[in-house]
Scaffold this active site. Structure first.
Site, PDB file in Angstrom:
ATOM      1  N   CYS A  96      20.271 -75.099 -35.288  1.00 21.41           N
ATOM      2  CA  CYS A  96      19.494 -75.511 -34.099  1.00 21.41           C
ATOM      3  C   CYS A  96      19.060 -76.968 -34.162  1.00 21.41           C
ATOM      4  O   CYS A  96      18.865 -77.599 -33.127  1.00 21.41           O
ATOM      5  CB  CYS A  96      18.254 -74.636 -33.954  1.00 21.41           C
ATOM      6  SG  CYS A  96      18.658 -72.913 -33.716  1.00 21.41           S
ATOM      7  N   HIS A 349      17.855 -72.814 -24.667  1.00 18.74           N
ATOM      8  CA  HIS A 349      18.024 -73.431 -25.990  1.00 18.74           C
ATOM      9  C   HIS A 349      19.508 -73.494 -26.354  1.00 18.74           C
ATOM     10  O   HIS A 349      19.997 -72.662 -27.119  1.00 18.74           O
ATOM     11  CB  HIS A 349      17.218 -72.594 -26.996  1.00 18.74           C
ATOM     12  CG  HIS A 349      17.309 -73.014 -28.424  1.00 18.74           C
ATOM     13  ND1 HIS A 349      17.702 -74.276 -28.836  1.00 18.74           N
ATOM     14  CD2 HIS A 349      17.041 -72.325 -29.569  1.00 18.74           C
ATOM     15  CE1 HIS A 349      17.674 -74.323 -30.158  1.00 18.74           C
ATOM     16  NE2 HIS A 349      17.292 -73.154 -30.628  1.00 18.74           N
ATOM     17  N   CYS A 380      12.540 -75.284 -35.498  1.00 17.34           N
ATOM     18  CA  CYS A 380      12.950 -74.402 -36.586  1.00 17.34           C
ATOM     19  C   CYS A 380      14.466 -74.228 -36.546  1.00 17.34           C
ATOM     20  O   CYS A 380      15.104 -74.509 -35.539  1.00 17.34           O
ATOM     21  CB  CYS A 380      12.248 -73.050 -36.491  1.00 17.34           C
ATOM     22  SG  CYS A 380      12.607 -72.149 -34.977  1.00 17.34           S
ATOM     23  N   GLY A 382      17.883 -71.737 -38.087  1.00 21.17           N
ATOM     24  CA  GLY A 382      18.403 -70.552 -38.770  1.00 21.17           C
ATOM     25  C   GLY A 382      18.771 -70.865 -40.205  1.00 21.17           C
ATOM     26  O   GLY A 382      19.164 -71.973 -40.527  1.00 21.17           O
TER      27      GLY A 382
HETATM   28  C1  LIG Z   1      16.698 -62.209 -26.027  1.00 22.30           C
HETATM   29  C2  LIG Z   1      18.171 -62.171 -25.634  1.00 22.30           C
HETATM   30  C3  LIG Z   1      18.923 -61.155 -26.497  1.00 22.30           C
HETATM   31  C4  LIG Z   1      18.241 -61.749 -24.171  1.00 22.30           C
HETATM   32  O1  LIG Z   1      19.549 -61.851 -23.745  1.00 22.30           O
HETATM   33  P1  LIG Z   1      20.010 -61.286 -22.326  1.00 22.30           P
HETATM   34  O2  LIG Z   1      19.794 -59.804 -22.287  1.00 22.30           O
HETATM   35  O3  LIG Z   1      21.371 -61.802 -22.059  1.00 22.30           O
HETATM   36  O4  LIG Z   1      18.953 -62.026 -21.378  1.00 22.30           O
HETATM   37  P2  LIG Z   1      18.756 -61.958 -19.846  1.00 22.30           P
HETATM   38  O5  LIG Z   1      18.442 -63.321 -19.369  1.00 22.30           O
HETATM   39  O6  LIG Z   1      19.897 -61.212 -19.189  1.00 22.30           O
HETATM   40  O7  LIG Z   1      17.443 -61.106 -19.724  1.00 22.30           O
HETATM   41  C5  LIG Z   1      17.403 -59.709 -20.002  1.00 22.30           C
HETATM   42  C6  LIG Z   1      16.541 -59.037 -18.952  1.00 22.30           C
HETATM   43  O8  LIG Z   1      15.222 -59.566 -19.071  1.00 22.30           O
HETATM   44  C7  LIG Z   1      14.799 -60.047 -17.810  1.00 22.30           C
HETATM   45  N1  LIG Z   1      13.953 -61.224 -18.017  1.00 22.30           N
HETATM   46  C8  LIG Z   1      14.194 -62.302 -18.809  1.00 22.30           C
HETATM   47  N2  LIG Z   1      13.185 -63.175 -18.724  1.00 22.30           N
HETATM   48  C9  LIG Z   1      12.286 -62.653 -17.873  1.00 22.30           C
HETATM   49  C10 LIG Z   1      11.036 -63.080 -17.374  1.00 22.30           C
HETATM   50  N3  LIG Z   1      10.513 -64.253 -17.734  1.00 22.30           N
HETATM   51  N4  LIG Z   1      10.375 -62.274 -16.511  1.00 22.30           N
HETATM   52  C11 LIG Z   1      10.905 -61.086 -16.126  1.00 22.30           C
HETATM   53  N5  LIG Z   1      12.095 -60.622 -16.567  1.00 22.30           N
HETATM   54  C12 LIG Z   1      12.772 -61.411 -17.428  1.00 22.30           C
HETATM   55  C13 LIG Z   1      16.075 -60.398 -17.088  1.00 22.30           C
HETATM   56  O9  LIG Z   1      15.898 -60.376 -15.699  1.00 22.30           O
HETATM   57  C14 LIG Z   1      17.006 -59.324 -17.540  1.00 22.30           C
HETATM   58  O10 LIG Z   1      16.764 -58.164 -16.784  1.00 22.30           O
HETATM   59  P3  LIG Z   1      17.964 -57.210 -16.269  1.00 22.30           P
HETATM   60  O11 LIG Z   1      18.608 -56.715 -17.533  1.00 22.30           O
HETATM   61  O12 LIG Z   1      17.263 -56.168 -15.487  1.00 22.30           O
HETATM   62  O13 LIG Z   1      18.856 -58.118 -15.485  1.00 22.30           O
HETATM   63  C15 LIG Z   1      18.840 -63.557 -25.799  1.00 22.30           C
HETATM   64  O14 LIG Z   1      18.324 -64.447 -24.850  1.00 22.30           O
HETATM   65  C16 LIG Z   1      18.660 -64.112 -27.177  1.00 22.30           C
HETATM   66  O15 LIG Z   1      19.348 -63.709 -28.110  1.00 22.30           O
HETATM   67  N6  LIG Z   1      17.737 -65.087 -27.365  1.00 22.30           N
HETATM   68  C17 LIG Z   1      17.496 -65.719 -28.628  1.00 22.30           C
HETATM   69  C18 LIG Z   1      18.490 -66.814 -28.865  1.00 22.30           C
HETATM   70  C19 LIG Z   1      18.439 -67.341 -30.268  1.00 22.30           C
HETATM   71  O16 LIG Z   1      18.349 -66.608 -31.221  1.00 22.30           O
HETATM   72  N7  LIG Z   1      18.514 -68.658 -30.405  1.00 22.30           N
HETATM   73  C20 LIG Z   1      18.413 -69.298 -31.660  1.00 22.30           C
HETATM   74  C21 LIG Z   1      16.988 -69.425 -31.989  1.00 22.30           C
HETATM   75  S1  LIG Z   1      16.751 -69.921 -33.650  1.00 22.30           S
END
Ligand SMILES: CC(C)(COP(=O)(O)OP(=O)(O)OC[C@H]1O[C@@H](n2cnc3c(N)ncnc32)[C@H](O)[C@@H]1OP(=O)(O)O)[C@@H](O)C(=O)NCCC(=O)NCCS
Length: 395
Positions: A96, A349, A380, A382
């Protein structure tokens, strides 16, 4: 060459809009390099005193260096910009913080006298190259990193909740809501306009459009909506959700760095000056805590304390990890110095692009807060790392 360090300044910083990774993303039909080339061209167009032949290196952070992001993309970007073969380039991986580290190497190149003017940035197309794609960890990696959760960033955030139960899901959601609200205010006030370079893209249905605004923010976020989301990383009792985590995104960001005397010679007005940088390592299963030791280190190097820092840009990989950072420095979750224009929970991100985005945000924030003297960018990483840089306002 003298033994004195050169003063290094940021002249400009630009980024693409950040898209959602995947078929519905604005950059689904756009290659990673095509995100970077318009940015470096824009840096030259916006700063006519700077000519491509002055660029002495093209240093790019990129986490997943395979397929379109492999083959030393840092070298390919100036070639694809048709600047000729004379501009060298390289690619850096610190996951990251790859882009922030690319900037760090650029800073030390200039400080040490290896170059007077260079570009440093980060790019990640997580739609084409998902996290962990084509990776082949050493057979002992899991054992030595502390267990399987070290490979899954969402699980490392759940681990912080476990270790520090004082940071509840409700606090993480409240932090995420505030982030979305700050982001919505910043976008509607036009704060992103100066830094986002529109990129022409073709959508899945073949239609062309200019990608000029971030796709990830959810301005209609409510606390009830956040409370109802399922925790994808731990079915039973999980606290990390899509709402209080950063997303999966495509994007790029680059900065133009210069020796201060070169900037003076070209009559350029620097936006900020480099003060100090530091990286730190921690237990990989709670990687999100690492901005704390990295920031302690960088403050010590700079001879400053957190009280001296007027603006803080922390990459919110997860709300719990930002809450941990703020708490350990005695700051409240709504400290007005922190992520004034919102953060990664809302903007997204795109891994290596995020560190340079923090730098671009700080440039803009310094401009509108001329009395702010010092600013911090921190994130941060990974596998358990943190990277922090302190800057001084030149406005
Ligand atoms: C958390 C994670 C798994 C979610 O992935 P995703 O399921 O593709 O995310 P989405 O944007 O489709 O959101 C999932 C659901 O949450 C809902 N949602 C997301 N943010 C929302 C918010 N702020 N308010 C309301 N609903 C929300 C979406 O509408 C979606 O709903 P649905 O399934 O009914 O359509 C993914 O974003 C992730 O892995 N994040 C971390 C990334 C990471 O590790 N980066 C490195 C960091 S070191």
């Amino acid at each position: 060459m003298s033994n004195e360090l050169n003063d290094v300044v940021v002249i400009d910083a630009v980024r693409t809009a950040f898209g959602r990774a995947g078929e519905k993303g604005i950059f689904w039909n756009t290659r990673a390099e095509e995100l970077c080339v318009p940015l470096v061209k824009a840096l030259i167009a916006r700063n006519p005193a700077v000519k491509p032949e002055m660029i002495e290196d093209s240093i790019w952070g990129v986490t997943n260096q395979v397929k379109e992001q492999g083959g030393t993309i840092g070298r390919m970007i100036p070639i694809l910009a048709e600047w000729g073969w004379e501009i060298p380039g390289c690619s850096i991986d610190r996951m990251c913080a790859s882009g922030l580290t690319a900037i760090g190497f650029g800073l030390s190149h200039i400080a040490g006298g290896m170059a007077d003017c260079l570009i440093a940035g980060g790019v990640e197309h997580m739609g084409h190259l998902p996290m962990g794609f084509m990776r082949d960890p050493h057979p002992r990696a899991e054992e030595l990193l502390g267990g399987p959760s070290a490979f899954n960033m969402g699980m490392t955030a759940e681990n912080i909740h476990d270790r520090c139960p004082e940071f509840t899901k409700e606090m993480a959601d409240a932090y995420a809501l505030a982030c979305q609200q700050k982001t919505a205010r910043a976008i509607s006030a036009g704060k992103m306009k100066d830094m986002i370079i529109p990129v022409e893209v073709e959508l899945a249905d073949g239609a062309k459009m200019m990608a000029d605004s971030d796709q990830q923010p959810r301005p209609d976020t409510s606390i009830e909506g956040l409370a109802g989301l399922k925790p994808p990383f731990r079915e039973e009792g999980g606290r990390v959700t899509a709402g209080n985590a950063s997303g999966l995104n495509d994007g790029a960001c680059v900065v133009l760095l210069m020796n201060r005397s070169k900037a003076d010679e070209l009559n350029l007005r620097p936006k900020m000056r480099w003060v100090a940088s530091a990286a730190a390592g921690v237990d990989p299963t709670v990687m999100g805590i690492a901005p704390v030791p990295a920031t302690e280190k960088v403050l010590k190097k700079a001879g400053l304390t957190m009280d001296d820092i007027d603006l803080i840009e922390i990459n919110e990989a997860f709300a719990v990890q930002a809450l941990y950072f703020l708490d350990r420095f005695g700051l409240k979750p709504d400290d007005p110095r922190v992520n004034k224009w919102g953060g990664a929970i809302a903007y997204g991100h795109p891994l290596a692009a995020s560190g340079p985005r923090l730098v671009a945000f700080l440039c803009g924030l310094f401009k509108e807060n001329p009395h702010a003297r010092y600013g911090l960018t921190t994130m941060c990483v990974g596998r358990g790392q943190g990277y922090s840089v302190i800057w001084e306002n030149c406005n």
